[in-house]
Design an enzyme around this catalytic site. Sequence first.
Site, PDB file in Angstrom:
ATOM      1  N   LYS A 207     -10.720 -30.228  23.572  1.00  0.00           N
ATOM      2  CA  LYS A 207     -12.040 -30.254  23.026  1.00  0.00           C
ATOM      3  C   LYS A 207     -12.463 -29.036  22.384  1.00  0.00           C
ATOM      4  O   LYS A 207     -12.582 -28.013  23.016  1.00  0.00           O
ATOM      5  CB  LYS A 207     -12.951 -30.644  24.120  1.00  0.00           C
ATOM      6  CG  LYS A 207     -14.322 -31.031  23.668  1.00  0.00           C
ATOM      7  CD  LYS A 207     -15.494 -30.789  24.839  1.00  0.00           C
ATOM      8  CE  LYS A 207     -15.849 -29.374  24.629  1.00  0.00           C
ATOM      9  NZ  LYS A 207     -16.527 -28.797  23.404  1.00  0.00           N
ATOM     10  N   GLU A 282      -9.315 -17.523  29.851  1.00  0.00           N
ATOM     11  CA  GLU A 282      -9.327 -16.638  29.118  1.00  0.00           C
ATOM     12  C   GLU A 282     -10.808 -16.470  28.823  1.00  0.00           C
ATOM     13  O   GLU A 282     -11.555 -17.050  28.227  1.00  0.00           O
ATOM     14  CB  GLU A 282      -8.701 -16.424  27.946  1.00  0.00           C
ATOM     15  CG  GLU A 282      -8.175 -15.480  27.285  1.00  0.00           C
ATOM     16  CD  GLU A 282      -9.120 -14.770  26.154  1.00  0.00           C
ATOM     17  OE1 GLU A 282     -10.127 -14.251  26.547  1.00  0.00           O
ATOM     18  OE2 GLU A 282      -8.812 -15.032  25.020  1.00  0.00           O
ATOM     19  N   CYS A 316     -13.442 -11.834  22.416  1.00  0.00           N
ATOM     20  CA  CYS A 316     -13.338 -11.522  23.465  1.00  0.00           C
ATOM     21  C   CYS A 316     -13.227 -10.271  23.910  1.00  0.00           C
ATOM     22  O   CYS A 316     -13.588  -9.620  24.807  1.00  0.00           O
ATOM     23  CB  CYS A 316     -12.788 -12.482  24.275  1.00  0.00           C
ATOM     24  SG  CYS A 316     -11.232 -13.064  23.712  1.00  0.00           S
ATOM     25  N   GLU A 413     -21.728  -9.150  27.817  1.00  0.00           N
ATOM     26  CA  GLU A 413     -20.825  -9.324  26.628  1.00  0.00           C
ATOM     27  C   GLU A 413     -21.678  -9.943  25.604  1.00  0.00           C
ATOM     28  O   GLU A 413     -22.521 -10.885  26.007  1.00  0.00           O
ATOM     29  CB  GLU A 413     -19.751 -10.586  26.857  1.00  0.00           C
ATOM     30  CG  GLU A 413     -18.913 -10.708  25.569  1.00  0.00           C
ATOM     31  CD  GLU A 413     -17.763 -11.800  25.813  1.00  0.00           C
ATOM     32  OE1 GLU A 413     -17.981 -12.878  26.444  1.00  0.00           O
ATOM     33  OE2 GLU A 413     -16.791 -11.355  25.302  1.00  0.00           O
TER      34      GLU A 413
HETATM   35  P1  ADP Z   1     -20.255 -19.882  24.166  1.00  0.00           P
HETATM   36  O1  ADP Z   1     -21.404 -19.431  25.246  1.00  0.00           O
HETATM   37  O2  ADP Z   1     -19.499 -18.428  23.592  1.00  0.00           O
HETATM   38  O3  ADP Z   1     -20.578 -21.129  23.571  1.00  0.00           O
HETATM   39  P2  ADP Z   1     -18.974 -21.638  26.354  1.00  0.00           P
HETATM   40  O4  ADP Z   1     -18.422 -21.256  27.313  1.00  0.00           O
HETATM   41  O5  ADP Z   1     -20.293 -21.938  26.722  1.00  0.00           O
HETATM   42  O6  ADP Z   1     -19.049 -20.254  25.266  1.00  0.00           O
HETATM   43  O7  ADP Z   1     -18.152 -22.331  25.371  1.00  0.00           O
HETATM   44  C1  ADP Z   1     -16.823 -22.359  25.216  1.00  0.00           C
HETATM   45  C2  ADP Z   1     -16.169 -23.980  25.340  1.00  0.00           C
HETATM   46  O8  ADP Z   1     -16.483 -24.347  26.631  1.00  0.00           O
HETATM   47  C3  ADP Z   1     -16.831 -24.866  24.286  1.00  0.00           C
HETATM   48  O9  ADP Z   1     -15.862 -25.798  23.823  1.00  0.00           O
HETATM   49  C4  ADP Z   1     -18.002 -25.558  25.162  1.00  0.00           C
HETATM   50  O10 ADP Z   1     -18.146 -26.936  24.594  1.00  0.00           O
HETATM   51  C5  ADP Z   1     -17.252 -25.668  26.528  1.00  0.00           C
HETATM   52  N1  ADP Z   1     -18.049 -25.964  27.434  1.00  0.00           N
HETATM   53  C6  ADP Z   1     -19.499 -25.377  27.718  1.00  0.00           C
HETATM   54  N2  ADP Z   1     -19.966 -25.553  28.673  1.00  0.00           N
HETATM   55  C7  ADP Z   1     -19.209 -26.360  29.516  1.00  0.00           C
HETATM   56  C8  ADP Z   1     -18.993 -27.169  30.599  1.00  0.00           C
HETATM   57  N3  ADP Z   1     -20.190 -26.853  31.654  1.00  0.00           N
HETATM   58  N4  ADP Z   1     -17.895 -27.775  31.145  1.00  0.00           N
HETATM   59  C9  ADP Z   1     -16.775 -27.379  30.235  1.00  0.00           C
HETATM   60  N5  ADP Z   1     -16.883 -27.231  29.103  1.00  0.00           N
HETATM   61  C10 ADP Z   1     -17.816 -26.434  28.748  1.00  0.00           C
END
Ligand code: ADP
Length: 509
Positions: A207, A282, A316, A413
């Site tokens: 995803k 990561e 990162c 960050e």
């Molecule tokens: P950012 O804030 O930089 O977008 P995220 O950690 O929210 O970082 O996003 C990184 C990835 O994690 C994306 O693919 C996002 O869709 C996914 N993501 C965000 N929230 C969730 C969640 N609750 N469970 C699983 N995946 C998530």
Amino acid sequence: MNSTAADISAMENDLSALSPAAANFLPKRHKMIIDGQATDAATGETFAVVDPTSGQEIARVPQAEAVDIDTAVNAARRAFESGPWPRMKPSERERVMLKLADLLERDAVAFSEIESVNSGRTVPNARAFDVDLSVDYLRYMAGWATKIRGETFSPSVPYVPGANFFSYTLREPVGVVAAITPWNVPLGQAIWKVAPVLATGCTMVLKPAEQTPLTALRFGALLEEAGLPPGVVNIVTGFGETAGAALIEHPGVDKIAFTGSTQVGHMIAAAAATTLKRYTLELGGKSAMIVMPDADPEITIPGTAMAIFGNHGQNCCAGSRLYVHRDIFDSIVEGVINFAEGIRLGPALRADTDMGPLVSWKQRERVLGYIESGVSEGAELLTGGHGATEHGAYVQPTVLGNVRQDMQVVQEEIFGPVLVATPFDDLDDAVRQANATKYGLGASIWARDVQLVHSLIPRLQAGTVWVNTHNILDLAVPFGGVKSSGIGRELGEEAIRHHTELKTVTMAI
Ligand code: ADP
């Protein structure tokens, strides 16, 4: 800041400059790849993908929900349990991976342009880090397919006198991998996840981030042509809180490979606890750069500036905290400010652009909010600090001075082009400040005294320490973080270890 209509259009991508292959791909209503089939979401819902230079919609992709994730995980499960991929000879898997690399290389221009328009990064940047490195990583990992091996043992077993035994270990694929990736280097991050899955004979559901799903879908269109059996790599598009959450909780997943925020990393660790899924994380970083008085300014100034401003600070491991010995603080910081002021902001597709917009308007607001919070707490704005226009997700390269360790801009960050600069008086002071965040992804030392460098390396809490350079990653060299920056390592042989389980065999002989 007021922008004229001419300013605004000058900061938008000119999409007529795209190659025919990218222009034909972009405006489509795209589909996911599940079990080798181009697939809509069960609900038929889609969401918009935008160009951050203009905020305009450039494509629509399916909005997967839990039901779609279930279909995708089941396809990956079937491909793992009974499909040909995990049973193929390693050399056959290697050949498919090499073909996939060739196809990606063939379509490099289209991939680079699609990534550039979607993520706001320049075409050469997308080409280098999303496309060319991905081609190399598929080839590097293809080589590993034939080199996965266990060990042999001659056990003594003292409590069975007179009997003899022979033991060995097998490295077996971990199973179905759920890979969730961020938007900063979209295709590059996806291939970091795909390549070890394929080399080890696992299957997966990928995803990509909702902001930048296009190159992953374009990559999905190459899978069949490369000869990959259906269901081995499934690609779903959707939001984190719905599709992502359903994926990490799915009982059919054996391992989660995640790159993203520390906040979601905590959720993954919690979700994995119920089934003891494997996971590698990561996560965020707030990497310190320590500049000693003997550092070479010719290397240090551009090196530290690019460590934060490269990829718009959306890395990162970006060098976001600069600690400089007080004797040379003013001259180094002045050099970094000059470097920042020479960076040409502009639309990602334009050849004379050094830095495009951030990935989204939301990210621009977030980064500007951090700058404002720093200034309101007493930080001095040494350069930048604003969005370049009222249009497009641009943020000027920014340097903040006069910061304190307890400020949000020093601790959190930001994931944007914002550097905080602080002087230090002695080495203990530098080490104390460098280690004083919850993160531990990277750190760099800028110095000529080799003995001092060696004595400093063990004192830094970081997964990677660079010396007289920063952000240099290689496919063969493990990468990952300590503390809240993650668990496990990506790249190199470590990635193979994290995608395999050891099985021990002991036989009486
Ligand atoms: P950012 O804030 O930089 O977008 P995220 O950690 O929210 O970082 O996003 C990184 C990835 O994690 C994306 O693919 C996002 O869709 C996914 N993501 C965000 N929230 C969730 C969640 N609750 N469970 C699983 N995946 C998530």
